[in-house]
Motif scaffolding. Structure first.
Motif, PDB file in Angstrom:
ATOM      1  N   UNK A  27       1.229  -1.325   0.278  1.00 17.80           N
ATOM      2  CA  UNK A  27      -0.198  -0.074  -0.082  1.00 17.80           C
ATOM      3  C   UNK A  27       0.380   1.446  -0.371  1.00 17.80           C
ATOM      4  N   UNK A  28       2.105   1.467   0.649  1.00 18.43           N
ATOM      5  CA  UNK A  28       2.378   2.327   0.842  1.00 18.43           C
ATOM      6  C   UNK A  28       3.579   2.548  -0.616  1.00 18.43           C
ATOM      7  N   UNK A  31       0.614   4.301  -2.947  1.00 22.64           N
ATOM      8  CA  UNK A  31       0.157   5.235  -2.841  1.00 22.64           C
ATOM      9  C   UNK A  31       1.903   6.789  -3.605  1.00 22.64           C
ATOM     10  N   UNK A  32       2.692   6.011  -3.543  1.00 20.98           N
ATOM     11  CA  UNK A  32       3.600   6.482  -3.562  1.00 20.98           C
ATOM     12  C   UNK A  32       4.099   7.235  -5.625  1.00 20.98           C
ATOM     13  N   UNK A  34       1.092   6.472  -6.569  1.00 15.78           N
ATOM     14  CA  UNK A  34       0.115   6.827  -7.408  1.00 15.78           C
ATOM     15  C   UNK A  34       0.376   9.185  -6.931  1.00 15.78           C
ATOM     16  N   UNK A  35       1.084   8.889  -6.103  1.00 13.15           N
ATOM     17  CA  UNK A  35       1.307  10.176  -5.937  1.00 13.15           C
ATOM     18  C   UNK A  35       1.734  11.213  -7.466  1.00 13.15           C
ATOM     19  N   UNK A  79      12.870  12.806  -9.027  1.00 12.89           N
ATOM     20  CA  UNK A  79      12.491  12.631  -7.818  1.00 12.89           C
ATOM     21  C   UNK A  79      11.542  13.246  -7.022  1.00 12.89           C
ATOM     22  N   UNK A  80      10.524  13.210  -6.189  1.00 14.66           N
ATOM     23  CA  UNK A  80       9.305  14.102  -6.134  1.00 14.66           C
ATOM     24  C   UNK A  80      10.083  15.732  -5.409  1.00 14.66           C
ATOM     25  N   UNK A 101      -2.945  15.999  -4.669  1.00 11.98           N
ATOM     26  CA  UNK A 101      -2.569  14.796  -4.160  1.00 11.98           C
ATOM     27  C   UNK A 101      -4.179  14.344  -3.139  1.00 11.98           C
ATOM     28  N   UNK A 102      -4.499  15.332  -2.393  1.00 17.95           N
ATOM     29  CA  UNK A 102      -6.180  14.237  -1.859  1.00 17.95           C
ATOM     30  C   UNK A 102      -6.870  13.909  -2.829  1.00 17.95           C
ATOM     31  N   UNK A 103      -6.778  14.104  -4.400  1.00 15.52           N
ATOM     32  CA  UNK A 103      -7.982  13.357  -4.942  1.00 15.52           C
ATOM     33  C   UNK A 103      -8.130  12.113  -4.909  1.00 15.52           C
ATOM     34  N   UNK A 104      -9.122  12.019  -4.554  1.00 14.60           N
ATOM     35  CA  UNK A 104      -9.445  10.423  -5.339  1.00 14.60           C
ATOM     36  C   UNK A 104      -9.007   9.463  -6.683  1.00 14.60           C
TER      37      UNK A 104
ATOM     38  N   UNK B  81      10.719  12.368  -1.100  1.00 15.13           N
ATOM     39  CA  UNK B  81      10.792  10.868  -1.751  1.00 15.13           C
ATOM     40  C   UNK B  81      10.939  10.834  -0.002  1.00 15.13           C
ATOM     41  N   UNK B  88       3.949   7.525   4.137  1.00 15.83           N
ATOM     42  CA  UNK B  88       2.983   6.524   3.696  1.00 15.83           C
ATOM     43  C   UNK B  88       3.341   4.981   4.771  1.00 15.83           C
ATOM     44  N   UNK B  94      -3.040   9.735   0.640  1.00 16.20           N
ATOM     45  CA  UNK B  94      -3.043  10.576  -0.180  1.00 16.20           C
ATOM     46  C   UNK B  94      -3.455  11.512   0.542  1.00 16.20           C
ATOM     47  N   UNK B  95      -5.245  10.634   0.582  1.00 24.12           N
ATOM     48  CA  UNK B  95      -6.293  12.344   1.301  1.00 24.12           C
ATOM     49  C   UNK B  95      -5.128  12.941   2.700  1.00 24.12           C
ATOM     50  N   UNK B  98      -2.432  14.601   1.727  1.00 21.25           N
ATOM     51  CA  UNK B  98      -2.992  16.264   0.671  1.00 21.25           C
ATOM     52  C   UNK B  98      -3.718  17.241   1.458  1.00 21.25           C
TER      53      UNK B  98
END
Lengths: 104, 104
Positions: A27-28, A31-32, A34-35, A79-80, A101-104, B81, B88, B94-95, B98
């Motif tokens: 999951x971590x 999330x990364x 997707x971000x 990189x981020x 970022x928060x957007x689903x 990063x 995470x 993310x939510x 964000x």
DNA sequence: AAGTGATATGTCAATTCTGACATATGTCAA
DNA sequence: TTGACATATGTCAGAATTGACATATCACTT
């Protein structure tokens, strides 16, 4: 994908899932990923909205056109930090970035 | 700082401002600094809420206690990063991230 | 078809970031 | 005080990311 199509494919022996599933991401990690994809996509969206070329944005960042191309393609060696710097260099505010970022 | 105190200090010849002003950061740089500080602070907050030691979190990340200490101190050699991976790794979504970033 | 501007892809030396380690400092209980 | 545990600070070689460059591909106009 529509549910019925998925059923048909599964009946044919195909496993259906997201890229995350396929790559067995935690999951971590998911999330990364997707971000990173969200940011990369939004950088391009904003750049085009501002009528900037990749070279324009690169100049603002003290970077090069090829690095911007890689950034927008979310290549793994980007990189981020670079993604966020690009966002802010185009005038994005934390508020907007947070919403993205928060957007689903 | 209370307005009256600020007035008194300015009357005494002190210039009052944010760290950003003092360091003459561009808006983009300022956004980035604030982002880093917010994340670093929230990593510590979450870690403590989970009753993790820095060593615990380091183990989860395949890192070391000293790197987590530097992360939470938002030292300049810590990447975004790494900050996001820490968030995470502690189950942040993310939510939530964000919302943290968007918060004024 | 050739020219032009934008974007994509590959490479690489230099810079930046990392884990690992040593060691210092802080906190608190016995 | 001592010991045990948590956190802070400093260093450094190796790994990851970078800007720069060359060149390829694409889209469009003439």
């Amino acid at each position: 994908m529509k549910p019925d199509k998925q059923k048909r494919l599964e009946a044919a022996g195909f496993k259906i899932g997201t890229a995350d599933d396929f790559l067995k991401l935690t999951p971590a990690e998911s999330e990364l990923v997707t971000l990173r994809l969200s940011l990369a996509h939004d950088v391009r969206r904003r750049r085009i909205a501002l009528h900037f070329t990749q070279a324009d944005l690169a100049r603002r960042l003290g970077s090069s056109q090829s690095r911007i191309a890689k950034l927008e393609a979310a290549e793994p060696d980007v990189s981020l930090d670079f993604l966020f710097r690009a966002m802010f260099a185009m005038g994005a505010k934390r508020r907007e970035v947070g919403q993205l970022i928060a957007a689903v």
